[in-house]
Write a protein that holds these residues in place. Structure first.
Motif, PDB file in Angstrom:
ATOM      1  N   ILE A 190       0.866  -1.185   0.000  1.00 24.80           N
ATOM      2  CA  ILE A 190       0.000   0.000   0.000  1.00 24.80           C
ATOM      3  C   ILE A 190       0.902   1.235   0.000  1.00 24.80           C
ATOM      4  N   ALA A 191       0.935   1.942  -1.112  1.00 25.01           N
ATOM      5  CA  ALA A 191       1.814   3.098  -1.259  1.00 25.01           C
ATOM      6  C   ALA A 191       1.050   4.379  -0.937  1.00 25.01           C
ATOM      7  N   VAL A 192       1.508   5.092   0.082  1.00 24.77           N
ATOM      8  CA  VAL A 192       0.916   6.368   0.486  1.00 24.77           C
ATOM      9  C   VAL A 192       1.950   7.454   0.222  1.00 24.77           C
ATOM     10  N   ILE A 193       1.624   8.377  -0.662  1.00 23.45           N
ATOM     11  CA  ILE A 193       2.579   9.405  -1.070  1.00 23.45           C
ATOM     12  C   ILE A 193       2.273  10.731  -0.390  1.00 23.45           C
ATOM     13  N   ASP A 194       3.234  11.202   0.366  1.00 27.34           N
ATOM     14  CA  ASP A 194       3.147  12.512   1.013  1.00 27.34           C
ATOM     15  C   ASP A 194       1.796  12.710   1.714  1.00 27.34           C
ATOM     16  N   PRO A 195       1.458  11.876   2.707  1.00 22.93           N
ATOM     17  CA  PRO A 195       0.155  11.982   3.365  1.00 22.93           C
ATOM     18  C   PRO A 195      -0.008  13.328   4.071  1.00 22.93           C
ATOM     19  N   PRO A 196      -1.217  13.882   4.082  1.00 25.52           N
ATOM     20  CA  PRO A 196      -1.438  15.179   4.720  1.00 25.52           C
ATOM     21  C   PRO A 196      -1.180  15.126   6.222  1.00 25.52           C
ATOM     22  N   THR A 197      -0.577  16.175   6.723  1.00 27.22           N
ATOM     23  CA  THR A 197      -0.218  16.231   8.145  1.00 27.22           C
ATOM     24  C   THR A 197      -1.436  16.173   9.055  1.00 27.22           C
ATOM     25  N   HIS A 198      -2.527  16.770   8.587  1.00 26.43           N
ATOM     26  CA  HIS A 198      -3.725  16.848   9.425  1.00 26.43           C
ATOM     27  C   HIS A 198      -4.862  15.982   8.876  1.00 26.43           C
ATOM     28  N   GLY A 199      -4.540  14.981   8.073  1.00 23.24           N
ATOM     29  CA  GLY A 199      -5.560  14.117   7.507  1.00 23.24           C
ATOM     30  C   GLY A 199      -6.089  13.118   8.515  1.00 23.24           C
ATOM     31  N   PRO A 200      -7.162  12.407   8.164  1.00 20.87           N
ATOM     32  CA  PRO A 200      -7.772  11.438   9.088  1.00 20.87           C
ATOM     33  C   PRO A 200      -6.852  10.257   9.410  1.00 20.87           C
ATOM     34  N   GLU A 201      -5.857   9.990   8.564  1.00 21.79           N
ATOM     35  CA  GLU A 201      -4.939   8.881   8.817  1.00 21.79           C
ATOM     36  C   GLU A 201      -3.546   9.387   9.206  1.00 21.79           C
ATOM     37  N   ARG A 202      -3.482  10.585   9.786  1.00 16.59           N
ATOM     38  CA  ARG A 202      -2.183  11.218  10.045  1.00 16.59           C
ATOM     39  C   ARG A 202      -1.286  10.395  10.975  1.00 16.59           C
ATOM     40  N   SER A 203      -1.892   9.667  11.922  1.00 21.97           N
ATOM     41  CA  SER A 203      -1.076   8.907  12.873  1.00 21.97           C
ATOM     42  C   SER A 203      -0.638   7.551  12.332  1.00 21.97           C
ATOM     43  N   ASP A 204      -1.360   7.055  11.323  1.00 17.27           N
ATOM     44  CA  ASP A 204      -1.042   5.728  10.779  1.00 17.27           C
ATOM     45  C   ASP A 204      -1.493   5.656   9.323  1.00 17.27           C
TER      46      ASP A 204
END
Length: 282
Positions: A190-204
């Motif tokens: 599962i490739a996650v590119i540059d996830p948002p800092t304040h997104g719903p999955e920010r901690s994981d």
């Protein structure tokens, strides 16, 4: 869980392979049925003309499309005859004007578990290929496997799969539709590119999706990647190459098709430069 109804659509007699062979192999692997639509496309665009001229052009265009449909159907039947025994398949020939492709394609795609199509935007399939892919994805609401131009007709079950995960509705739909492939793979990344800092999955980032897939028996892992290249599609393509993936799963057209055609976007870029098969859904 398996793909029981597989569809492929051919619009050129000299470009039937490898889509027919790959679709046939998937049908055999999943004990499914392959439907092939052999299309003759009338590309006549009648604008200003002398009185009666438009009717003549339309007649010529339809006659040419009918001849093309017969040639495509003959090529398809030849390709099917070369397949190993045990394949359940059917072939239908049809003629449509370019503007009416969407209705015809979407009607067939709507009842398919998977649509296998050649790569559009490659300079070979023209407006026909683009219209078929977009009609299957949008109006047909079907998952589509896009085969790159360099794809081999010798199909094998994808062993290593990359999921382009951005938490979008489109990506989630693609993952759910791809489960028959994901469950058979030896590794799903599962490739996650540059996830948002304040997104719903920010901690994981990607963690919830990974958990869901593991509960389905999928051997999954997560890679969080930095956007070190100008386009997300470039980072994703490099990751696919680095991991030796056989298939890329991603949501299709998070933005409008018009916006991506003019300004670019991950879907359009991947469709133009795909090196491995793409599994897409909208």
């Amino acid at each position: 869980m398996a793909y029981k109804s597989i569809l492929t659509i051919a619009t050129a007699a000299d470009q039937v392979e490898p889509a027919v062979s790959v679709a046939a192999a998937i049908a055999r692997a999943h004990d499914g049925h392959l439907d092939v639509l052999a299309l003759g496309v009338d590309r006549t665009q009648v604008g200003y003309s002398y009185i009666g001229g438009g009717a003549v052009l339309l007649q010529v265009g339809m006659e040419r499309a009918e001849a093309d449909a017969k040639a495509v159907e003959a090529s398809v039947r030849s390709a099917l005859a070369a397949q190993p025994d045990g394949l359940r398949s059917s072939v239908e020939g049809a003629v449509a004007q370019l503007g009416g492709l969407a209705d015809l394609v979407s009607l067939r795609a709507r009842f398919a578990d998977l649509v296998v199509l050649p790569q559009p935007y490659d300079g070979k399939h023209g407006a026909d290929g683009e219209a078929v892919v977009e009609s299957a994805l949008f109006e047909g609401q079907a998952p589509v496997m896009i085969l790159p131009t360099n794809a081999s007709a010798a199909y094998k079950q994808p062993d290593r799969i990359v999921i382009g995960w951005n938490q979008s509705r489109e990506a989630m739909v693609a993952v759910r539709r791809a489960l028959p492939f994901l469950k058979r793979a030896s590794l799903v990344n599962i490739a996650v590119i540059d996830p948002p800092t304040h997104g719903p999955e920010r901690s994981d980032p990607g963690g919830s999706l990974c958990q869901m897939l593991v509960r389905h028996g999928v051997k999954a892992e997560v890679s969080v990647l930095a956007k070190t290249m100008p386009r997300v599609s470039d980072v994703l393509a490099r990751h696919v190459a680095d991991t030796g993936a056989d298939l890329l799963v991603m949501g299709a057209y998070g933005h409008s098709r018009f916006t991506e055609a003019i300004l670019g976007g991950a879907t359009r870029n991947m469709l133009e430069k795909a090196e491995v098969p793409l599994f897409m859904a909208h």
